[in-house]
Design an enzyme around this catalytic site. Structure first.
Site, PDB file in Angstrom:
ATOM      1  N   GLY A 197       0.799  -1.213   0.000  1.00 55.90           N
ATOM      2  CA  GLY A 197       0.000   0.000   0.000  1.00 55.90           C
ATOM      3  C   GLY A 197       0.834   1.267   0.000  1.00 55.90           C
ATOM      4  O   GLY A 197       0.282   2.370  -0.041  1.00 55.90           O
ATOM      5  N   HIS A 198       2.180   1.094   0.058  1.00 51.28           N
ATOM      6  CA  HIS A 198       3.077   2.259   0.064  1.00 51.28           C
ATOM      7  C   HIS A 198       3.836   2.402  -1.259  1.00 51.28           C
ATOM      8  O   HIS A 198       4.835   3.115  -1.325  1.00 51.28           O
ATOM      9  CB  HIS A 198       4.087   2.136   1.204  1.00 51.28           C
ATOM     10  CG  HIS A 198       3.470   1.978   2.551  1.00 51.28           C
ATOM     11  ND1 HIS A 198       2.565   2.877   3.053  1.00 51.28           N
ATOM     12  CD2 HIS A 198       3.609   1.009   3.496  1.00 51.28           C
ATOM     13  CE1 HIS A 198       2.179   2.476   4.265  1.00 51.28           C
ATOM     14  NE2 HIS A 198       2.792   1.343   4.545  1.00 51.28           N
ATOM     15  N   GLY A 249      -7.428  22.093 -37.478  1.00 49.61           N
ATOM     16  CA  GLY A 249      -8.350  21.531 -36.494  1.00 49.61           C
ATOM     17  C   GLY A 249      -9.029  20.262 -36.956  1.00 49.61           C
ATOM     18  O   GLY A 249      -9.596  19.531 -36.149  1.00 49.61           O
ATOM     19  N   HIS A 285      -0.445   5.104   7.146  1.00 52.18           N
ATOM     20  CA  HIS A 285      -1.367   3.971   7.224  1.00 52.18           C
ATOM     21  C   HIS A 285      -2.806   4.446   7.413  1.00 52.18           C
ATOM     22  O   HIS A 285      -3.645   3.701   7.905  1.00 52.18           O
ATOM     23  CB  HIS A 285      -0.968   3.040   8.378  1.00 52.18           C
ATOM     24  CG  HIS A 285       0.416   2.510   8.266  1.00 52.18           C
ATOM     25  ND1 HIS A 285       1.478   3.072   8.930  1.00 52.18           N
ATOM     26  CD2 HIS A 285       0.923   1.494   7.518  1.00 52.18           C
ATOM     27  CE1 HIS A 285       2.586   2.410   8.619  1.00 52.18           C
ATOM     28  NE2 HIS A 285       2.274   1.459   7.768  1.00 52.18           N
ATOM     29  N   ASP A 290     -15.407  23.430 -19.020  1.00 55.21           N
ATOM     30  CA  ASP A 290     -14.626  24.660 -18.841  1.00 55.21           C
ATOM     31  C   ASP A 290     -14.694  25.602 -20.034  1.00 55.21           C
ATOM     32  O   ASP A 290     -13.898  26.534 -20.124  1.00 55.21           O
ATOM     33  CB  ASP A 290     -13.165  24.321 -18.543  1.00 55.21           C
ATOM     34  CG  ASP A 290     -12.442  23.711 -19.741  1.00 55.21           C
ATOM     35  OD1 ASP A 290     -13.121  23.263 -20.683  1.00 55.21           O
ATOM     36  OD2 ASP A 290     -11.202  23.678 -19.728  1.00 55.21           O
TER      37      ASP A 290
END
Length: 597
Positions: A58-59, A505, A240, A422
C-alpha cells in the site's frame, strides 16, 4: 460504504501488485512461496553485504521499487498496511546468505509490528549462524513531545535505502567492524548511533518528514479511516491512514507549505530538523498517492521558494511518488541535512526503477529562467487608420468581452455534457486577457495588426484547443487585411480564417464544433464581395445564420473535438463553442450598430 478498488480480490491484492511489478521488471525475481522480491542478479553479490527492507503493502513504489544496484537487494512485503510475516523475512535472509553475501542489513521503519517481525527473523537467522544487523528508521517530525514509541518511519526511509547501499563495506569484516556483537544499529534518517543490546528509533535528527492530507485513504474492502470537513486538512499524519497531530483550515499551497516547514524546523518541537539559514538540504516532495501532478508541482514550487526564502540551500530536490498511502490525496515533505560526502552517496548511480533520474546539480543558485526571445519588428502598415477607428475597435472588443463574461456559467453548463465543463471559463479567461490588454493602451489602428496582436494574446492567455483555434483563425484572417480593409477584404479574411481552422483543427461543417457557426456566417459574408454591398444588412444575416447553426448543433452527431468521444444520445444541448462563436458575432454587430459605423 467501502471504496471502489481495481483489484481481483481483497485477499490477493498485495500478491498481485508485487507480481505485476516483478513481471514488468527483468531485474527482479519473486522468491517462491513468499511475498518477497529480490534482485535477479543475486548470485553476483557474492562477498557483498545485502540490504533488505520492507513493510506493509500500500506504500508503492516503496519498497520494491527501490530494489536495484546501488539500493536494496530485496524487499519483503506484508498485506496492505500489515507487517511482513516472520517466515518470509527469514526466507529472504536465507536466500541472500545462500547466494554468498557476507551479511545482511535489515532496514526497518519504526512501527511496532515491523520491529517485532524483522527483529524475530533476525534472531532466528543469527541462531542459524547468518550475520544479520538491523537499523530502525524514525524520521517523523510531527510530534512536539517525545513519544515512548519514538518517531515513525516515513518517506525519509527511502533516502536511507540510497545512502546506506554505497557506503556499506563489502568485506568479511563488515559485521564485526561495523556492528559490535549483540548490538542493533539505531539511526534516525540522517545518521548512525550504535547501541548495544537494544533497538531504538530516533537518532541524530538530521532529517525529518511531515505529511499533510486533504482526505483519508481506504484499505481495499474497508471504509476511509477518518473523515475531514471540506475546509480542513490533516497535518502530521502517518502512512497507514491514521489521523495526524492536528487539523488545520484549508489554505493556499504556499500557506500549507509554510505551516509544514515551520512545524518541522521549530526548535521547541522535540522531533524537529535543525535546518536554519545556511543549511544545505536534500528536499523530497512525496505524493502520498492521490494528489494530482498539477498540485504536486505547485507544492514543489512553494517548498523551494519557502526554503530559499529562509536562506536554506537546496542541494537536491526529488519530486514524485516515493512512499504512498494508497490513494491518499496528500503530500509529505522530507528534509535531509547533507554535506558533500553524504551528497555523493545520494548521487551514486542506481538501477532502482523508482529512484528518479535526478540531476547532480544544486537546485539553489542555478539560473532556471531563460530570457524570452525578441519579437520581430513590425513592418509599416499602409492600412493603418486614425484614432476614431481605433476607438471603435476598443468599443467592439469591450462589448465582446462583456458578452463572454456574462455567458461563462451557461457555456460551462453546456460543456459539461461533452467535455470537462470549462468552455465558459476558457472564454472568460480570454475576455479578461483582452480587457487587461486594452487597459495598457490603445490597440493598433491597423486591422491586420489588431488581429495579429489578438491572436498572440489568445494563444498565450486563453489556453486549450479554443485558444489555438481562435489564434489560427485570427492569424490567417489578418493576412488579407494587410493590403486593403474594404468589405471584400474582410470577407477574404473570414475565408482565410475558416480555411486555417479546417486545415489544422480537422473539423468540417456539420461536425458539431465552433466551426459550424463561423462557417454559416462566412457563407453570408461572401456577399460583401459584391459591388455596393451593405455592411449591416449582410452582417445581420450572417449573425442570424451563425445563431441558427449553433442551435442546429443540438441535433448533430459530433465528428471532431472532445465531444466526438461521447455517445450522441448524451449530447442533447447545442455545442458550447458554436454558441460562443455566434455570441461573439452578435456582440460585434451590436457594437457597430451602436456606433452607427
Amino acid at each position: 460504504m467501502t471504496s471502489k478498488k481495481l483489484v481481483n480480490s481483497v485477499a490477493g491484492c498485495a500478491d498481485d501488485a508485487l507480481a505485476g511489478l516483478v513481471a514488468c521488471n527483468p531485474n527482479l525475481q519473486l522468491l517462491q512461496g513468499h511475498r518477497v522480491a529480490l534482485r535477479s542478479d543475486l548470485d553476483s553479490l557474492k562477498g557483498q553485504v545485502a540490504l533488505l527492507s520492507g513493510g506493509g503493502s500500500g506504500h508503492e513504489p516503496a519498497h520494491a521499487g527501490f530494489i536495484g544496484k546501488g539500493m536494496l537487494t530485496g524487499v519483503i512485503a506484508g498485506a496492505v498496511f500489515t507487517s511482513p510475516a516472520v517466515g518470509s523475512i527469514l526466507a529472504a535472509i536465507r536466500a541472500v546468505a545462500q547466494a554468498g553475501t557476507v551479511g545482511t542489513l535489515l532496514i526497518v521503519k519504526n512501527y511496532t509490528g515491523d520491529r517485532l517481525n524483522f527483529g524475530l527473523a533476525r534472531e532466528q537467522a543469527r541462531a542459524e549462524g547468518i550475520p544479520v544487523e538491523m537499523v530502525v528508521i524514525g524520521d517523523d517530525s510531527a510530534f512536539t513531545v517525545l513519544k515512548k514509541a519514538g518517531r515513525r518511519g516515513l518517506c525519509g526511509t527511502v533516502l536511507i535505502h540510497k545512502k546506506l547501499s554505497p557506503s556499506l563495506p563489502s568485506t568479511h569484516s563488515w559485521y564485526s567492524d561495523s556492528f559490535p556483537p549483540g548490538a542493533y544499529l539505531c539511526v534516525g534518517a540522517g545518521g548512525r548511533c550504535p547501541g548495544r543490546g537494544r533497538c531504538g528509533a530516533g537518532g541524530d535528527h538530521k532529517s525529518g518528514t511531515l505529511g499533510v492530507s486533504l482526505a483519508s485513504c481506504s484499505v481495499p474492502g474497508s471504509k476511509p479511516t477518518f473523515e475531514l470537513s471540506a475546509d480542513e486538512v490533516e497535518l502530521g499524519l502517518g502512512i497507514h491512514g491514521e489521523a495526524g497531530v492536528r487539523r488545520i483550515k484549508m489554505a493556499t499551497a504556499d500557506k500549507i507549505v509554510a505551516i509544514m516547514l515551520d512545524h518541522m524546523t521549530n526548535s521547541s518541537n522535540v522531533s524537529h530538523v535543525p535546518v536554519q539559514s545556511g543549511s544545505s538540504v536534500v528536499l523530497m516532495v512525496n505524493n502520498l498517492g492521490g494528489l494530482s501532478f498539477l498540485e504536486l508541482g505547485i507544492i514543489a514550487d512553494a517548498a523551494v521558494r519557502s526554503l530559499e526564502g529562509r536562506g536554506v540551500k537546496i542541494a537536491r530536490a526529488l519530486v514524485g511518488t516515493f512512499m504512498s498511502a494508497l490513494e491518499m490525496p496528500g503530500i509529505s515533505l522530507t528534509l535531509l541535512l547533507v554535506d558533500e560526502p553524504l551528497l555523493k552517496l545520494i548521487d551514486a548511480d542506481t538501477t532502482a526503477s523508482a529512484w528518479p533520474n535526478m540531476a547532480k546539480v544544486s537546485v539553489t543558485g542555478r539560473t532556471w529562467i531563460r530570457a524570452a526571445p525578441t519579437e520581430p519588428l513590425e513592418a509599416p502598415d499602409s492600412t493603418a487608420t486614425g484614432g476614431t477607428d481605433s476607438k471603435q475597435m476598443v468599443l467592439v472588443l469591450e462589448r465582446v468581452c462583456t458578452t463572454l463574461l456574462g455567458l461563462e456559467e451557461h457555456l460551462n453548463a453546456l460543456d459539461r455534457a461533452a467535455g470537462d465543463g470549462d468552455c465558459g471559463t476558457t472564454h472568460s479567461r480570454a475576455a479578461r486577457a483582452i480587457q487587461g490588454w486594452l487597459k495598457e493602451g490603445q490597440p493598433p489602428a491597423s486591422p491586420a495588426q489588431l488581429l495579429s496582436k489578438l491572436s498572440l494574446l489568445l494563444l498565450e492567455k486563453m489556453g486549450g484547443s479554443s485558444g489555438a483555434l481562435y489564434g489560427l483563425f485570427l492569424t490567417a484572417a489578418a493576412q488579407p487585411l494587410k493590403a486593403k480593409t474594404d468589405l471584400p477584404a474582410w470577407s477574404a479574411a473570414m475565408d482565410a480564417g475558416l480555411e486555417a481552422m479546417q486545415k489544422y483543427g480537422k473539423a468540417a461543417p456539420g461536425d458539431r464544433t465552433m466551426l459550424d457557426s463561423l462557417w454559416a456566417a462566412g457563407q453570408e459574408l461572401q456577399a460583401w464581395k459584391s459591388p455596393g454591398a451593405n455592411l449591416f444588412q449582410i452582417l445581420t444575416k450572417a449573425v442570424k445564420s451563425a445563431e441558427a447553426a449553433a442551435e442546429a448543433t443540438r441535433n448533430m452527431e459530433a465528428g471532431a473535438g472532445r465531444a466526438s468521444y461521447i455517445s450522441s444520445a448524451r449530447l442533447d444541448q447545442p455545442d458550447p463553442g458554436a454558441v460562443a462563436a455566434a455570441a461573439i458575432l452578435r456582440a460585434i454587430l451590436e457594437a457597430l450598430q451602436g456606433q452607427g459605423a
